[in-house]
Design an enzyme around this catalytic site. Structure first.
Site, PDB file in Angstrom:
ATOM      1  N   HIS A 196       0.775  -1.324   0.068  1.00  0.00           N
ATOM      2  CA  HIS A 196      -0.118   0.040   0.144  1.00  0.00           C
ATOM      3  C   HIS A 196       0.904   1.148   0.059  1.00  0.00           C
ATOM      4  CE1 HIS A 196      -2.893   3.013   1.565  1.00  0.00           C
ATOM      5  NE2 HIS A 196      -3.966   2.115   1.271  1.00  0.00           N
ATOM      6  N   CYS A 234      -3.472   2.681  -4.497  1.00  0.00           N
ATOM      7  CA  CYS A 234      -4.712   3.509  -3.593  1.00  0.00           C
ATOM      8  C   CYS A 234      -4.934   4.909  -4.159  1.00  0.00           C
ATOM      9  CB  CYS A 234      -4.377   3.374  -2.177  1.00  0.00           C
ATOM     10  SG  CYS A 234      -5.560   4.559  -1.112  1.00  0.00           S
ATOM     11  N   HIS A 263      -7.646   0.251  -3.860  1.00  0.00           N
ATOM     12  CA  HIS A 263      -8.511   1.080  -3.254  1.00  0.00           C
ATOM     13  C   HIS A 263      -9.039   2.280  -4.062  1.00  0.00           C
ATOM     14  CE1 HIS A 263      -6.465  -0.270   0.952  1.00  0.00           C
ATOM     15  NE2 HIS A 263      -6.980  -1.377   0.340  1.00  0.00           N
ATOM     16  N   ASP A 308     -12.901   2.826  -0.717  1.00  0.00           N
ATOM     17  CA  ASP A 308     -12.119   3.069   0.577  1.00  0.00           C
ATOM     18  C   ASP A 308     -12.747   4.080   1.427  1.00  0.00           C
ATOM     19  OD1 ASP A 308      -9.772   2.989   2.389  1.00  0.00           O
ATOM     20  OD2 ASP A 308      -8.484   3.869   0.767  1.00  0.00           O
ATOM     21  N   HIS A 309     -12.067   4.982   2.243  1.00  0.00           N
ATOM     22  CA  HIS A 309     -12.667   5.628   3.383  1.00  0.00           C
ATOM     23  C   HIS A 309     -13.933   6.417   2.796  1.00  0.00           C
ATOM     24  CE1 HIS A 309      -8.470   6.277   4.860  1.00  0.00           C
ATOM     25  NE2 HIS A 309      -8.755   5.130   5.065  1.00  0.00           N
ATOM     26  N   TYR A 322     -14.767   4.537   8.069  1.00  0.00           N
ATOM     27  CA  TYR A 322     -15.242   3.265   7.771  1.00  0.00           C
ATOM     28  C   TYR A 322     -16.677   3.006   8.325  1.00  0.00           C
ATOM     29  CZ  TYR A 322     -10.413   2.533   7.140  1.00  0.00           C
ATOM     30  OH  TYR A 322      -9.132   2.464   6.525  1.00  0.00           O
TER      31      TYR A 322
END
Length: 354
Positions: A196, A234, A263, A308-309, A322
């Site tokens: 990552h 990501c 991501h 993702d977030h 999350y």
């Protein structure tokens, strides 16, 4: 399409996740094993079966944390590396074939606030460089959800002292040692490793960070030339640096067969080394999510991806970044673009073959 799940303590349950249209896989880990110890096969199977009992699959382990002694290049690293290889073998035995990890010293992803209020009334994660510079993590001013590690009193100070003399090149040397030891084991077990990017992709608190841009991603994959030595690309982590062209990175490394996991999230750049997180829609941030998904379609990406977030919306209370609702919206949005692009690609191919 997959979804991050933090185990039984996660307020977002497997029952909820299986109701998100198009989500079939889970990204998770085992969180009660000290960093550096080998993961028992039985605990991996227990996690896998729990997920499968809800009609989902354990698609990716994110992550198997890398012990700081490995990053520091200490003599004790060899035992921790052997434990890491044992974990990979146990994961493979249980049928888990993708492992995401990172090589960020001391801290995982870092933000200055977890509940920044956006104009629509939702809250989001934000990174403001000036505020981060004023933080002193040694005074307990930095603790974020989603981290794989936590530090006891005195341990953090000791780590900072150890990293005082670690340069970027030292960190590269220690990463190379780790890669050359672990990837052959992963290759033998047919487990794809996916590193990552650093989040954010620049040094923080005087600590070096090296997985930050195209040049460094290229250097990483060249440490050991194997499809099992790959990337977790990501969009949000790399995208906060506007010189990182995410669609171009996907096509470049995708054609090399190095994109093992993705991501997908959007961010809004608000200043020099400062950004806030947004909904996944292109128009709400600084990244063109359509072009990012189109690049994945162009390389015929067949691996796992996850939203993702997300923001906290509709009054939801939970783990910042999350929550359920905004990430679920992101998954459906991304799947909608994927369906459109896939059908368009088939239509064009059909017309060309007439």
């Amino acid at each position: 399409m997959t979804f991050r799940w933090y185990g039984d303590s996660d307020p977002v349950t497997l029952e909820y996740i299986r109701q998100i249209p198009g989500v079939t896989g889970i990204v998770s880990a085992i969180y009660d094993i000290p960093v550096g110890e080998a993961w028992p096969y039985e605990k991996i199977v227990e996690l896998k079966e729990k997920i499968e009992n809800h009609g989902l699959s354990l698609s990716v382990i994110e992550s198997v944390p890398v012990h700081e002694d490995i990053k520091l290049g200490l003599p004790t690293r060899d035992q921790y590396i052997e434990n890491y290889k044992t974990t990979i073998r146990n994961l493979a035995k249980a049928g888990v074939k993708i492992v995401c990890y990172n090589f960020m010293p001391v801290f995982d992803w870092t933000r200055s606030s977890l509940d920044y209020a956006l104009e629509d009334g939702s809250t989001a994660l934000i990174y403001e460089e000036e505020k981060v510079r004023q933080m002193n993590p040694l005074h307990g001013e930095l603790k974020l959800p989603g981290w794989d590690t936590s530090y006891e009193d005195g341990q953090l100070k000791n780590l900072f002292q150890q990293y005082q003399h670690i340069t970027e090149e030292d960190l590269w040397e220690n990463l190379s040692y780790f890669i050359k030891a672990v990837i052959p084991a992963a290759e033998n077990e047919q487990v794809k490793m996916a590193i990552h990017p650093d989040d954010p992709p620049w040094p923080i608190f005087g600590l070096p960070r090296i997985i930050t841009n195209k040049e460094n991603l290229e250097r990483l994959i060249n440490l050991y030339d194997s499809s099992f030595n790959g990337l977790c690309l990501c969009s949000g982590s790399l995208g906060v640096n506007s010189t990182n062209d995410i669609p171009e990175l996907i096509r470049y490394f995708g054609k090399k067969g190095k994109v093992n996991f993705v991501h997908l999230r959007n961010i809004k750049i608000i200043g020099e080394k400062s950004f806030q997180e947004s909904s996944h829609r292109s128009e709400d941030g600084s990244l063109d999510m359509y072009e990012i998904v189109r690049a994945l379609r162009d390389i015929d990406f067949a691996g796992p991806a996850r939203p993702d977030h997300g923001r906290m919306i509709w009054g939801e209370a939970g783990k910042p970044g999350y929550g359920l609702y905004d990430r679920a919206l992101g998954a459906v949005y991304l799947n909608g673009m994927w369906e459109t692009l896939t059908k368009e690609k088939k239509r064009i191919a059909f017309e060309c073959n007439k």
